[in-house]
Each structure stands twice: as C-alpha cells, then as structure tokens.
Design an enzyme around this catalytic site. Structure first.
Site, PDB file in Angstrom:
ATOM      1  N   CYS A 179       0.742  -1.197   0.052  1.00 17.91           N
ATOM      2  CA  CYS A 179      -0.028  -0.103   0.061  1.00 17.91           C
ATOM      3  C   CYS A 179       0.826   1.295   0.070  1.00 17.91           C
ATOM      4  O   CYS A 179       0.195   2.491   0.048  1.00 17.91           O
ATOM      5  CB  CYS A 179      -1.125  -0.101   1.237  1.00 17.91           C
ATOM      6  SG  CYS A 179      -2.071  -1.463   1.228  1.00 17.91           S
ATOM      7  N   HIS A 314      -3.105   7.963   5.728  1.00 13.71           N
ATOM      8  CA  HIS A 314      -3.361   6.646   5.227  1.00 13.71           C
ATOM      9  C   HIS A 314      -4.829   6.071   5.695  1.00 13.71           C
ATOM     10  O   HIS A 314      -5.490   5.834   4.837  1.00 13.71           O
ATOM     11  CB  HIS A 314      -2.245   5.530   5.852  1.00 13.71           C
ATOM     12  CG  HIS A 314      -2.343   4.340   5.205  1.00 13.71           C
ATOM     13  ND1 HIS A 314      -2.139   4.161   3.934  1.00 13.71           N
ATOM     14  CD2 HIS A 314      -2.413   3.037   5.633  1.00 13.71           C
ATOM     15  CE1 HIS A 314      -2.105   3.049   3.536  1.00 13.71           C
ATOM     16  NE2 HIS A 314      -2.201   2.031   4.750  1.00 13.71           N
ATOM     17  N   HIS A 354     -10.161   1.409   0.206  1.00 16.83           N
ATOM     18  CA  HIS A 354      -8.763   1.375   0.204  1.00 16.83           C
ATOM     19  C   HIS A 354      -8.352   0.640  -1.158  1.00 16.83           C
ATOM     20  O   HIS A 354      -8.395  -0.705  -1.413  1.00 16.83           O
ATOM     21  CB  HIS A 354      -8.355   0.460   1.300  1.00 16.83           C
ATOM     22  CG  HIS A 354      -6.892   0.393   1.562  1.00 16.83           C
ATOM     23  ND1 HIS A 354      -5.847   0.696   0.724  1.00 16.83           N
ATOM     24  CD2 HIS A 354      -6.208  -0.156   2.642  1.00 16.83           C
ATOM     25  CE1 HIS A 354      -4.726   0.527   1.257  1.00 16.83           C
ATOM     26  NE2 HIS A 354      -4.854   0.236   2.400  1.00 16.83           N
TER      27      HIS A 354
END
Length: 441
Positions: A179, A314, A354
């Site tokens: 990520c 994040h 996400h």
C-alpha cells in the site's frame, strides 16, 4: 535517498485518475471529494467471483461477515485494444491493471499538454506502483491465454506497457511496496529526474482486483469493515474496505515546465521511504517508524510543521492501524501549543475504499486538487472521531466539511502518507502555488 527542495524542484505538471463510481476525470473526482460523496457499490457481477461464498463467510467460526460492498472501477473490463496497437487476443490475456494504467497515463499526458502520440524515442521514464492480483487462469495449464501469460501477468509489464506503447526509452519500473507503492513510485521517479537519468517521468499506481482474495484474507483476519464503509479515524470504525483505482502524474523540473509552458500543480518539496524494522509482526504498523519518517521528510523539505495546512493520511479504518498513525501525526504535525488551529486531516479511503497499491496516488491527487481549488475536502465519518487520542491536546483536527485553504506567501503546503502491509512507509510534502488561471480540474 531523498528528494529535497532546491531552486529547481521537481513539479507535477499533469495528472489523471480513475476511481470507483465511474470516475474517470479530475472534475468528477473533485466533485466527489468536495460534496462528501461515497462511491461504494456492490461486488462486480462480471468477474466470476464466488459471491455467495463470500457473503456466507461470516457463518464460519473465526471469520468476519463480508458485506456486498467495495470501491470498484466500473470500467475495469473495458479497453480499446486497437487504439493502443494491441491485438484482441493479447488484450484479453493482459492483467486489467496494465490496460487501466495505459489509458490513465495517456490522459495524464494530455492534461499536461503533451501529445502522447508524439513521444517515440523520448528520454522519459515510467514508474508504476502495482501489486499482484491473481488475474486469469494458471500459466501451468493449456488455455486460450497460453503464450501471452509472460507479458500478460508480469508486474513489470504495467510500467513496461506504458513505455512500450508511448515509445519512452528511459527507465521503466513497476514498484511493489504494497500500500506504499504509489508514493514509492513518485519518490523514485523524482529521484531519477533530479539525477538526470531521464528528462521527465510518469509516476503512478493502479489496482484492479482480479479475484476477491483480499476480502477472504481480511475476513479471516477480522480486519474487514462489518458495515461496508471505510470509516477512517472514526470512533465506530470496524475495519477497512477494499477498493480499486488508478492515478498517474507527470513529473519534471520546474525550469523545464516554465520553459514549455506547463501548468505547475505542485512542487515535490520532500519525500522519504523507510521500514518498520524488527519487533511487532510484519503487518502491524509502527508509530515510531512513522514519526521518524515524517520528521525526516519535514527536514529534507525544509518545512516546519506549522506550515502544513492539509494532511492526507493513510487512514484505513482499522482499529489497530489508525490510532498508531494518529499517534505519529500528533507528535509531528499536532503541536499542543496551537490546539484546534493546525492541519486538517482526512483520508480519501472514506470516499472510495482502500485502493491498495493505488491508494497513495488517489490521496496525492486529492491533495493536488484541493490545492488547485483552494479548498480542503472533508473526510467522511469524521464527525465522530476515534477516542483513542486526546483531540483537545493536539492541533490536528479531522476535516468534517469543505473549508477554504489559505496559502502562506502564495503557497499551500500539504502532506501525504502511505504505509505498506510488509512494513514499508512513505511520506511526501507538496507545495502548491496558487493558480492564477482557472484550474480546470
């Protein structure tokens, strides 16, 4: 390795995006952010996913309920192969991440005022963040894709397809730091431009899920949102929600941008990458490592925390990850001397889920759009922030509504964070000059 601010910084001169809910333009993406819209939808029914099995996982002891929800690209299965000079048979065997990346890169160049069809032989590089997503049948079998699997599923082919299709002869590198892949790609691309390895570069990331494997994995790990929403930094967050997306930016030196008349969306003032090191299990974030990363990035950018008006975090919505990230942010950007007067914090994951390897790129483009429009977009679910930190003791606050973003001496300063499941962390600081013309974004 670091990218520091100089008299001739690396700048973003073009960008393009694809996001859930049919978003394939910058104005559509900005409208979604500014209007606090959520682009979550049901599982795609055209990918042969075992949806009945997915939705029944919660009945198995030790597994979490899976909602029929995620942030999916509606055009992931669409591709104009002939336009890119690819045969239909080869296009079918290509990982859809290659297809989406090619068209988003093309639009980023157009946004920069660069003719994508006139670049054959250009000394330009391409860095793309991407992770494996199990597309197509096994290569160890006889099927209609045999003979095309080597290029069709190689991660390196995501950047390679773009370079090949455009005729770019600089470095062409696919990056997988989970990520953190997006910001890692930007960091490496900017370093190459600064070092003179290429005159300019494309940097981006893409995520299209070939299978529902991520939902199975996080159901078993009890880290998947139980209500089908990604509630970043919220008190009622139960886990993350997977999504898809793609974004590409065009990077070059500011002197080159000025010479060619390119619009400057933002300057990359500083970027850093680090790792958690030993200690906790590999997938558990480290507040210490994140704090060290942010402090290092501020130092190399020559920016003090008080200058940062927006932090794109994040913010995955997990009860473990969010508090650890907030602890690091509060110790760096959250001066207790200025409670309630500091940076506004949010996460694009609250809007679109996400997007894994592409999540940081969607966050970066969000910051650039906020800078271009002079407004900080709200983060969804922020009205009830987590109680894991004392908000009265920090100047950080969650962005709950669309707010004006006042510049400092003509510059808006923003920060972006991304953290990978294998322990890689990335942070970038952007300085966005006030655009005198209509931003058209």
């Amino acid at each position: 390795m670091s990218i520091s601010s100089t008299d001739d910084p690396i700048v973003v001169v073009g960008m393009a995006v694809e996001a859930p809910g049919g978003i394939d333009s910058l104005p559509e993406f900005w409208a979604t952010l500014a209007r606090s819209q959520e682009k979550i939808g049901p599982f795609p029914r055209d990918r042969e996913w075992p949806i009945d099995q997915l939705l029944a996982l919660g009945r198995i002891d030790g597994w979490r309920t899976v909602q029929d929800a995620g942030g999916f690209l509606t055009g992931a299965t669409e591709f104009d192969a002939q336009f890119f000079g690819i045969t239909p048979r080869e296009a079918t065997a290509m990982d859809p991440q290659q297809r989406v990346a090619m068209r988003v890169a093309w639009r980023a160049l157009e946004n920069a005022g660069i003719n994508p069809g006139g670049l054959d032989g250009a000394q330009a590089g391409c860095w793309m963040g991407v992770s494996a997503i199990e597309y197509g049948p096994s290569a160890a079998s006889v099927n209609e894709h045999s003979g095309y699997r080597a290029t069709g599923t190689a991660l390196g082919a995501v950047a390679g397809r773009i370079s090949h299709g455009l005729g770019l002869i600089g470095s062409s590198i696919s990056v997988d730091t989970a990520c953190a892949s997006s910001l890692t790609a930007v960091h490496q691309a900017a370093a190459a431009v600064r070092a003179g390895e290429c005159a300019w570069a494309l940097a981006g990331a893409v995520c299209v899920m070939g299978t529902a494997g991520a939902f199975f994995e996080f159901s078993k790990n009890n880290a998947l949102a139980t209500d089908g929403h990604c509630r970043a930094y919220a008190a009622d967050a139960t886990g993350t929600l997977w999504g898809e997306g793609a974004g590409v930016v065009v990077l070059e030196r500011e002197s080159r941008a000025r010479e060619l008349g390119h619009r400057v969306y933002g300057r990359l003032l500083g970027s850093r990458i680090n790792h958690n090191g030993k200690g906790a299990p590999i997938a558990v974030p480290s507040a210490v490592a994140q704090e060290r990363l942010i402090s290092d990035t501020l130092a190399v950018a020559d920016v003090v925390p008080e200058m940062i008006g927006m932090v794109e975090g994040h913010g995955t919505g997990t009860p473990v990850g969010d508090p650890l990230e907030l602890a690091a942010l509060c110790r760096t950007y959250g001066s207790i001397d200025r409670p309630g007067a500091g940076a506004l914090l949010g996460s694009v994951k609250s809007n679109v889920g996400h997007a894994q390897a592409a999540s940081g790129m969607l966050g970066l483009i969000k910051v650039l759009l906020c800078g271009a429009n002079g407004q900080i977009a709200p983060s969804l679910w922020a009205q009830h922030p987590t109680t894991e930190i004392d908000w009265d003791a920090t100047s950080l606050r969650l962005a709950t509504e669309l707010e004006p973003w006042e510049p400092i001496d003509g510059i808006r300063y923003g920060a972006v964070s991304s953290f990978g499941v294998a322990g890689t962390n990335a942070h970038a600081i952007i300085g966005m000059p006030v655009l005198q013309e209509d931003p058209d974004v």
